[in-house]
Design a protein around this motif. Structure first.
Motif, PDB file in Angstrom:
ATOM      1  N   ASP A  48      31.119  30.732  41.122  1.00 55.94           N
ATOM      2  CA  ASP A  48      31.005  31.792  39.208  1.00 55.94           C
ATOM      3  C   ASP A  48      32.218  31.361  38.412  1.00 55.94           C
ATOM      4  OD1 ASP A  48      29.097  34.377  39.194  1.00 55.94           O
ATOM      5  OD2 ASP A  48      30.764  34.949  38.305  1.00 55.94           O
ATOM      6  N   ALA A  49      32.158  31.563  37.481  1.00 53.82           N
ATOM      7  CA  ALA A  49      32.762  31.756  35.920  1.00 53.82           C
ATOM      8  C   ALA A  49      33.868  33.147  35.793  1.00 53.82           C
ATOM      9  CB  ALA A  49      32.233  32.008  34.798  1.00 53.82           C
ATOM     10  N   SER A  50      33.835  34.091  37.306  1.00 51.82           N
ATOM     11  CA  SER A  50      33.812  35.783  37.253  1.00 51.82           C
ATOM     12  C   SER A  50      34.411  35.824  38.449  1.00 51.82           C
ATOM     13  CB  SER A  50      32.955  37.075  36.673  1.00 51.82           C
ATOM     14  OG  SER A  50      33.636  37.643  37.108  1.00 51.82           O
ATOM     15  N   ARG A  51      35.954  36.093  38.565  1.00 55.61           N
ATOM     16  CA  ARG A  51      36.203  36.056  39.850  1.00 55.61           C
ATOM     17  C   ARG A  51      35.606  37.499  40.850  1.00 55.61           C
ATOM     18  NH1 ARG A  51      43.060  35.224  38.112  1.00 55.61           N
ATOM     19  NH2 ARG A  51      42.877  33.631  36.467  1.00 55.61           N
ATOM     20  N   THR A  52      34.955  38.651  40.504  1.00 52.51           N
ATOM     21  CA  THR A  52      33.873  39.860  40.910  1.00 52.51           C
ATOM     22  C   THR A  52      32.983  39.731  40.299  1.00 52.51           C
ATOM     23  OG1 THR A  52      34.599  41.011  38.792  1.00 52.51           O
ATOM     24  CG2 THR A  52      37.046  40.708  40.583  1.00 52.51           C
ATOM     25  N   HIS A  53      32.419  40.280  41.375  1.00 51.93           N
ATOM     26  CA  HIS A  53      30.482  40.729  41.103  1.00 51.93           C
ATOM     27  C   HIS A  53      30.569  42.293  41.198  1.00 51.93           C
ATOM     28  CE1 HIS A  53      26.522  40.713  42.548  1.00 51.93           C
ATOM     29  NE2 HIS A  53      26.900  41.701  43.131  1.00 51.93           N
ATOM     30  N   ARG A  88      34.649  29.593  44.576  1.00 48.38           N
ATOM     31  CA  ARG A  88      34.995  28.477  43.334  1.00 48.38           C
ATOM     32  C   ARG A  88      35.098  28.972  41.815  1.00 48.38           C
ATOM     33  NH1 ARG A  88      37.427  26.854  47.367  1.00 48.38           N
ATOM     34  NH2 ARG A  88      38.104  25.251  48.115  1.00 48.38           N
ATOM     35  N   LEU A  89      36.191  28.759  41.133  1.00 46.53           N
ATOM     36  CA  LEU A  89      36.212  29.928  39.781  1.00 46.53           C
ATOM     37  C   LEU A  89      36.150  28.714  39.122  1.00 46.53           C
ATOM     38  CD1 LEU A  89      36.617  32.444  38.450  1.00 46.53           C
ATOM     39  CD2 LEU A  89      39.336  31.240  38.135  1.00 46.53           C
ATOM     40  N   GLY A  90      34.754  28.796  38.252  1.00 50.06           N
ATOM     41  CA  GLY A  90      34.581  27.690  37.338  1.00 50.06           C
ATOM     42  C   GLY A  90      33.209  28.394  36.783  1.00 50.06           C
ATOM     43  N   ARG A  91      33.281  27.748  35.747  1.00 53.46           N
ATOM     44  CA  ARG A  91      31.918  27.889  34.842  1.00 53.46           C
ATOM     45  C   ARG A  91      31.179  25.855  34.275  1.00 53.46           C
ATOM     46  NH1 ARG A  91      30.093  26.275  29.272  1.00 53.46           N
ATOM     47  NH2 ARG A  91      32.179  26.577  28.992  1.00 53.46           N
ATOM     48  N   MET A  92      29.850  25.904  35.288  1.00 51.82           N
ATOM     49  CA  MET A  92      28.800  24.334  34.980  1.00 51.82           C
ATOM     50  C   MET A  92      28.602  24.896  33.976  1.00 51.82           C
ATOM     51  SD  MET A  92      25.870  23.650  37.395  1.00 51.82           S
ATOM     52  CE  MET A  92      24.419  24.537  36.463  1.00 51.82           C
ATOM     53  N   ASP A  93      28.708  23.448  33.650  1.00 51.17           N
ATOM     54  CA  ASP A  93      28.807  22.917  31.885  1.00 51.17           C
ATOM     55  C   ASP A  93      28.137  21.500  32.178  1.00 51.17           C
ATOM     56  OD1 ASP A  93      30.880  21.163  32.605  1.00 51.17           O
ATOM     57  OD2 ASP A  93      31.593  21.905  30.319  1.00 51.17           O
ATOM     58  N   GLY A  94      27.847  20.835  33.349  1.00 48.49           N
ATOM     59  CA  GLY A  94      26.772  19.773  33.252  1.00 48.49           C
ATOM     60  C   GLY A  94      26.557  19.577  35.350  1.00 48.49           C
ATOM     61  N   LEU A  95      26.070  18.565  34.939  1.00 45.45           N
ATOM     62  CA  LEU A  95      25.472  17.773  35.953  1.00 45.45           C
ATOM     63  C   LEU A  95      25.009  16.747  36.243  1.00 45.45           C
ATOM     64  CD1 LEU A  95      24.260  18.810  38.874  1.00 45.45           C
ATOM     65  CD2 LEU A  95      22.035  18.980  38.026  1.00 45.45           C
TER      66      LEU A  95
END
Length: 446
Positions: A48-53, A88-95
């Protein structure tokens, strides 16, 4: 670009990657972590791009200041440790489907310094649960002059603007008959309706905290603009009528059948020629999935970028990739609309997919999703909560309002908490909320 090797020896645990830590994605990670990760039968990873929910249906309360987001946020790293999955912290931008890799964009701090580089994460099974965002339909000025209530940060930004505007009104010398400042909410769905009622309550409480020159009834006007003929268009008409009646009692202006054509710094323009001068504008009309999903290595999407899936929740062009929640167009049957993008849908989908993926690892066939409509609830702050119960409770629906409906709305949040942190910690959290309600101001003032 760093990369996790895609090769997975036969003896290695099956790798299940879940992209998106919203209601559905987080519940799925917790369920799979407890069933598979604890026993070493699979490696479960949540990205997820955020550290919290924060449970998304609470955003209108954060915006109004009736909920402190920090009190209800859950830390992904702590949840991962407690529930046997990794985060894992991060924003998906491809596959890359051929290599079975998720591509993550670099992560930067507020000063622009890189925290994490661009990376590739390998998977054997991928679940995409990235949710949705507000759809402004390309309306001129919307991005520049309206707040999109998609995230806790946006909700906090709105709250700061609201408090600052009220303080300015308190500081000004006002003459009799001088105009109010207006908060205009574009969109008469659940988010817009709930936010309007919550704002009315916030302003009333704020004016009681010694702001002698600020009067909520005199100084603040709340308006809702909806393009459809009535509020809550997708919900039963009785629910819509009851909500409209409650909002009218709260002196909230409702403009239905009005299409917004431009948002300016001064206010909101409608196709009919009507103009609402506005100090703050919130856009809460329509949803879509982020645009980058259209470029996810050939996966099929619909007009609002939702991934097209089968009833097994597998994407139409890759059986190793699943989707759930708002980002998935899940069929209900011939002649029926897709499963609606609601928190209750994501909750049901996460439960089914967890059981299904466990079955798949045991060599059994996947399950098919069947949506069960439990009804709809709309919270109107302290004023009321109205809704309808459907499905197993009765043929058709049962209309409810008042105290019972308010308790049921509260119970929906607790159901999500139980799914994520368990019964005992939810019980402790509820007691903590009760103590905070006694100890803290009714609304967040900073």
């Amino acid at each position: 670009m760093s990369s996790v090797p895609a090769a997975n020896p036969a003896s290695a645990p099956h790798r299940i990657a879940i992209v998106g830590g919203g209601a559905g994605g987080l519940e799925l990670a917790v369920r799979l972590g407890k069933k598979l990760g604890r026993r070493g039968k699979a490696e479960i990873m949540l990205i997820d791009a955020s550290r919290t929910h924060l449970w998304k249906p609470l955003l209108h309360q954060v915006a109004a200041g009736t909920l402190d987001s920090h009190a209800d946020e859950l830390e992904y790293l702590a949840l991962a440790k407690a529930n046997h999955f990794t985060f894992r912290l991060g924003r998906m931008d491809g596959l890359d489907r051929a290599r079975k890799e998720i591509l993550l964009a670099p992560t930067h701090d507020p000063d622009g310094e890189e925290i994490l580089p661009r990376r590739a994460i390998a998977y054997d099974t991928l679940v995409i649960a990235i949710g949705s965002q507000t759809n402004d339909f390309g309306t001129p000025g919307a991005q520049e002059n309206a707040i999109m209530l998609d995230s806790p940060d946006a909700a906090e930004l709105f709250h700061d603007k609201l408090i600052n505007t009220c303080l300015r009104a308190q500081a000004r010398s006002r003459h009799p008959g001088e105009g109010r400042f207006t908060v205009t909410i574009i969109g008469g769905g659940a988010t817009g309706v709930e936010l309007s009622a919550e704002l009315h309550m916030t302003a009333r409480i704020l004016s009681s905290y010694g702001l002698g020159n600020f009067d909520a009834q005199r100084d603040l006007k709340i308006a809702i603009v909806e393009a459809a003929p009535r509020l809550l268009q997708v919900l039963p008409e009785r629910l819509s009528a009851a909500v409209s009646h409650e909002l009218t009692n709260l002196d909230i202006d409702v403009h239905t059948g009005e299409r917004v054509v431009e948002v300016t710094r001064e206010g909101v323009k409608m196709a009919s020629g009507k103009f609402i001068p506005s100090s703050i504008v919130v856009w809460a009309a329509g949803v879509k999935v982020p645009d980058y999903v259209r470029q996810l290595d050939g996966l099929e999407t619909n007009r609002i970028n939702q991934l097209v899936v089968h009833k097994t929740l597998q994407t139409s062009r890759d059986p190793a990739i699943f989707a759930l929640g708002d980002c998935a167009a899940i069929p209900q049957g011939e002649g029926l609309p897709a499963v609606p993008p609601r928190a209750q849908s994501a909750h049901q989908e996460a439960g089914m997919l967890a059981r299904s993926l466990i079955r798949q690892l045991d060599g059994k066939p996947l399950l098919e999703f069947k949506y069960r409509d439990r009804g709809s609830l709309v919270s109107l702050g302290d004023s009321s909560t109205v809704g309808s119960l459907m499905g197993a409770l009765a043929r058709g629906s049962v209309f409810i309002e008042g105290t019972i409906a308010r308790w049921m709305y509260w119970a929906l949040h607790k159901q999500h908490q139980i799914a994520v942190i368990g019964w005992f910690r939810t019980w402790l959290a509820t007691w903590a909320e009760t103590l905070d309600w006694v100890r803290n101001p009714r609304i967040k003032l900073h």
